[in-house]
Every structure is written in C-alpha cells, then in structure tokens.
Design a protein around this motif. Structure first.
Motif, PDB file in Angstrom:
ATOM      1  N   TYR A  15      27.703  40.613  13.224  1.00 15.16           N
ATOM      2  CA  TYR A  15      28.045  39.833  12.031  1.00 15.16           C
ATOM      3  C   TYR A  15      28.566  40.731  10.918  1.00 15.16           C
ATOM      4  N   THR A  16      28.191  41.993  10.939  1.00 16.21           N
ATOM      5  CA  THR A  16      28.626  42.915   9.895  1.00 16.21           C
ATOM      6  C   THR A  16      29.999  43.505  10.203  1.00 16.21           C
ATOM      7  N   ILE A  17      30.261  43.792  11.475  1.00 20.85           N
ATOM      8  CA  ILE A  17      31.590  44.311  11.812  1.00 20.85           C
ATOM      9  C   ILE A  17      32.630  43.194  11.877  1.00 20.85           C
ATOM     10  N   GLY A  18      32.163  41.938  11.910  1.00 18.44           N
ATOM     11  CA  GLY A  18      33.100  40.825  11.986  1.00 18.44           C
ATOM     12  C   GLY A  18      33.662  40.665  13.387  1.00 18.44           C
ATOM     13  N   GLU A  19      32.773  40.580  14.375  1.00 17.37           N
ATOM     14  CA  GLU A  19      33.192  40.368  15.762  1.00 17.37           C
ATOM     15  C   GLU A  19      34.122  39.153  15.850  1.00 17.37           C
ATOM     16  N   GLN A  20      35.246  39.314  16.549  1.00 16.76           N
ATOM     17  CA  GLN A  20      36.233  38.248  16.783  1.00 16.76           C
ATOM     18  C   GLN A  20      37.222  38.056  15.629  1.00 16.76           C
ATOM     19  N   VAL A  21      37.079  38.830  14.553  1.00 15.00           N
ATOM     20  CA  VAL A  21      38.055  38.761  13.465  1.00 15.00           C
ATOM     21  C   VAL A  21      38.540  40.174  13.163  1.00 15.00           C
ATOM     22  N   LEU A  22      39.590  40.288  12.362  1.00 17.69           N
ATOM     23  CA  LEU A  22      40.065  41.594  11.927  1.00 17.69           C
ATOM     24  C   LEU A  22      39.003  42.271  11.077  1.00 17.69           C
ATOM     25  N   LEU A  23      38.962  43.596  11.106  1.00 16.62           N
ATOM     26  CA  LEU A  23      37.985  44.321  10.293  1.00 16.62           C
ATOM     27  C   LEU A  23      38.132  43.951   8.822  1.00 16.62           C
ATOM     28  N   SER A  24      39.361  43.767   8.391  1.00 18.33           N
ATOM     29  CA  SER A  24      39.609  43.406   6.987  1.00 18.33           C
ATOM     30  C   SER A  24      39.064  42.032   6.642  1.00 18.33           C
ATOM     31  N   GLU A  25      38.748  41.217   7.672  1.00 16.50           N
ATOM     32  CA  GLU A  25      38.213  39.873   7.453  1.00 16.50           C
ATOM     33  C   GLU A  25      36.689  39.828   7.559  1.00 16.50           C
ATOM     34  N   SER A  26      36.072  40.967   7.871  1.00 19.41           N
ATOM     35  CA  SER A  26      34.606  41.028   7.917  1.00 19.41           C
ATOM     36  C   SER A  26      34.051  40.817   6.518  1.00 19.41           C
TER      37      SER A  26
ATOM     38  N   GLY B 227      33.240  31.088  20.630  1.00 18.35           N
ATOM     39  CA  GLY B 227      32.267  30.011  20.516  1.00 18.35           C
ATOM     40  C   GLY B 227      30.904  30.467  20.024  1.00 18.35           C
ATOM     41  N   LEU B 228      30.812  31.706  19.586  1.00 20.79           N
ATOM     42  CA  LEU B 228      29.533  32.271  19.163  1.00 20.79           C
ATOM     43  C   LEU B 228      29.567  32.812  17.738  1.00 20.79           C
ATOM     44  N   HIS B 229      30.624  33.509  17.397  1.00 23.02           N
ATOM     45  CA  HIS B 229      30.705  34.147  16.088  1.00 23.02           C
ATOM     46  C   HIS B 229      31.508  33.291  15.093  1.00 23.02           C
ATOM     47  N   PRO B 230      31.317  33.547  13.812  1.00 22.98           N
ATOM     48  CA  PRO B 230      32.067  32.816  12.793  1.00 22.98           C
ATOM     49  C   PRO B 230      33.510  33.317  12.668  1.00 22.98           C
ATOM     50  N   THR B 231      34.321  32.527  12.021  1.00 25.82           N
ATOM     51  CA  THR B 231      35.679  32.954  11.668  1.00 25.82           C
ATOM     52  C   THR B 231      35.647  33.621  10.295  1.00 25.82           C
ATOM     53  N   ALA B 232      36.803  34.103   9.886  1.00 24.84           N
ATOM     54  CA  ALA B 232      36.924  34.753   8.574  1.00 24.84           C
ATOM     55  C   ALA B 232      36.548  33.803   7.438  1.00 24.84           C
ATOM     56  N   LEU B 233      36.763  32.501   7.649  1.00 28.21           N
ATOM     57  CA  LEU B 233      36.440  31.523   6.607  1.00 28.21           C
ATOM     58  C   LEU B 233      34.942  31.508   6.313  1.00 28.21           C
ATOM     59  N   GLU B 234      34.127  31.634   7.356  1.00 29.04           N
ATOM     60  CA  GLU B 234      32.674  31.691   7.147  1.00 29.04           C
ATOM     61  C   GLU B 234      32.281  33.016   6.494  1.00 29.04           C
TER      62      GLU B 234
ATOM     63  N   THR C 248      33.969  34.658   4.491  1.00 32.95           N
ATOM     64  CA  THR C 248      34.348  34.569   3.072  1.00 32.95           C
ATOM     65  C   THR C 248      33.198  34.012   2.248  1.00 32.95           C
ATOM     66  N   LYS C 249      32.512  33.021   2.779  1.00 34.17           N
ATOM     67  CA  LYS C 249      31.393  32.413   2.053  1.00 34.17           C
ATOM     68  C   LYS C 249      30.262  33.419   1.863  1.00 34.17           C
ATOM     69  N   TRP C 250      30.003  34.226   2.888  1.00 35.46           N
ATOM     70  CA  TRP C 250      28.971  35.257   2.764  1.00 35.46           C
ATOM     71  C   TRP C 250      29.401  36.304   1.743  1.00 35.46           C
ATOM     72  N   ALA C 251      30.680  36.677   1.803  1.00 39.56           N
ATOM     73  CA  ALA C 251      31.205  37.686   0.890  1.00 39.56           C
ATOM     74  C   ALA C 251      31.110  37.225  -0.556  1.00 39.56           C
ATOM     75  N   LYS C 252      31.344  35.951  -0.792  1.00 43.20           N
ATOM     76  CA  LYS C 252      31.261  35.433  -2.159  1.00 43.20           C
ATOM     77  C   LYS C 252      29.835  35.525  -2.692  1.00 43.20           C
ATOM     78  N   LYS C 253      28.863  35.222  -1.848  1.00 46.53           N
ATOM     79  CA  LYS C 253      27.463  35.318  -2.278  1.00 46.53           C
ATOM     80  C   LYS C 253      27.090  36.770  -2.574  1.00 46.53           C
ATOM     81  N   LEU C 254      27.516  37.669  -1.700  1.00 46.25           N
ATOM     82  CA  LEU C 254      27.206  39.082  -1.914  1.00 46.25           C
ATOM     83  C   LEU C 254      27.951  39.618  -3.126  1.00 46.25           C
ATOM     84  N   THR C 255      29.185  39.181  -3.315  1.00 44.11           N
ATOM     85  CA  THR C 255      29.963  39.607  -4.491  1.00 44.11           C
ATOM     86  C   THR C 255      29.270  39.206  -5.782  1.00 44.11           C
TER      87      THR C 255
END
Length: 201
Positions: free
Chosen positions: A12-23, A176-183, A185-192
């Motif tokens: 979840y931290t490396i952003g499996e299944q998305v670009l690193l920039s989208e983690s 079918g297991l990991h989130p997309t960049a859109l999800e 983003t929601k985590w990033a907003k909370k941490l930001t």
C-alpha cells in the motif's frame, strides 16, 4: 527549508499496481508542495507482501539519514492475511513505531500511522470469508491505534472510507486487490492535512 519524509510499509505504501508517482507518499509530497511547503521526494522502505518482521529486517539493513522531518508507517495487512499471531504483530508493530519515532529524532507530532485497509472488500476476496477478514482487520487496527496513541503519535483512519470506496470500480486496480491512484489520493489528502498542521505548530 526543504522537509524530508520517510514512508515505511508494504504494497500500500509503494502503490502496487500504480505508478510510483501515484503512490500515496508521492501524492502527499505533491499536495504539500501545492501548499507552498518545500519537500524532497519521499524515501520509501516498503515492498509487496511484507509483514512487520520483514519490514524490520529491511530497516536493519538500511542506511538512513540522521533525521527525517516526517515519518509514516502503514503495516500489518500481510500479518492478518498469513494468519500470524496478533500478539506477535503488536510487539513488532510497537518496535517499528519506536524506530519511526527515533528516525524523527523523537518528534512525536511528526510521526503518522495509517490504518490497515480491508482487503476483504476487494474482488480478490470474493471466495473468502469476508466477515472474518473484516473482524480481524478491525482487531488489528484497534491494536494499531492503541499503540500509536500510547506512544504519542497520530493515527489516521483510512479503512472506513476505503471499505466504502471498494464498491466503486474506479477505486480498484487491475489485480482486484489493490486500490487505484484515486484511492491513494484520498489517503494522501488526509496525510497532507496532518503534516500541514504539524508544520504550523
């Protein structure tokens, strides 16, 4: 001043299944820069399928900066997935959080723990005991939150909204297991929000 940020975790931290920039760590830094805060690129120590002991093993082999301005920790889903002992998780998680605190030079307000997402809500788990997974994730997160608060750090709940979002195909990655960049983003907003508030203190 340029701030440094270390992210510790698993897939979840490396952003499996998305670009690193989208983690979520990279999206967090981008959002913080938009808030006129200067941040170096995040340093990430994380890998798909890591449990608490595997993360600790990698940390033991890693050369870190003397201090990071901010540190995040998200770990535990693979402990639950592999049916590891909860007591073992609690001991190892507390050790990891203590390490995160030391890497921040004991700046408790700048250490953030994100809750463990519920993989049982994802299509990958359609043939699993979803109720059991949810119950166990809740137990893990209760322990995670208790330890985080006991040590004086900030706990950020991403699980409740993630469970709701998992009903939206746009939030689910191709595996079918990991989130997309859109999800993420929601985590990033909370941490930001949490990091921005810490910068103002």
């Amino acid at each position: 001043m340029n701030y440094s940020y270390l992210a510790l975790g698993d897939s979840y931290t490396i952003g499996e299944q998305v670009l690193l920039s989208e983690s979520f760590p990279y999206q967090t830094v981008q959002l913080l820069r938009q808030n006129n805060l200067s941040f170096f690129a995040p340093e990430i120590i994380a890998k798909n399928e890591w449990t608490t002991d595997e993360l600790q093993s990698e940390i033991d082999k890693t050369s870190f900066l003397k201090k990071y301005d901010f540190v995040s920790l998200l770990i535990g889903v693979n402990n639950q997935y592999r049916e590891k002992n909860l007591d073992e998780y609690e001991i190892q998680f507390e050790q990891l959080l203590q390490k995160a605190i030391s890497l921040s030079s004991n700046n408790l307000k700048n250490v953030f723990v994100l809750s463990i997402p519920d993989w049982g809500t994802m299509p990958f788990a359609k043939d699993r005991n979803i109720k059991k997974i949810a119950e166990e994730i809740d137990v893990y997160n209760d322990s995670c939150k208790d330890i985080t608060q006991k040590l004086g750090c900030t706990f950020i709940d991403i699980t409740q909204s993630q469970r709701i979002d998992s009903k939206d195909p746009k939030m689910i990655a191709a595996d079918g297991l990991h989130p997309t960049a859109l999800e993420y983003t929601k985590w990033a907003k909370k941490l930001t929000t949490a990091i921005t508030e810490a910068c103002l203190i």
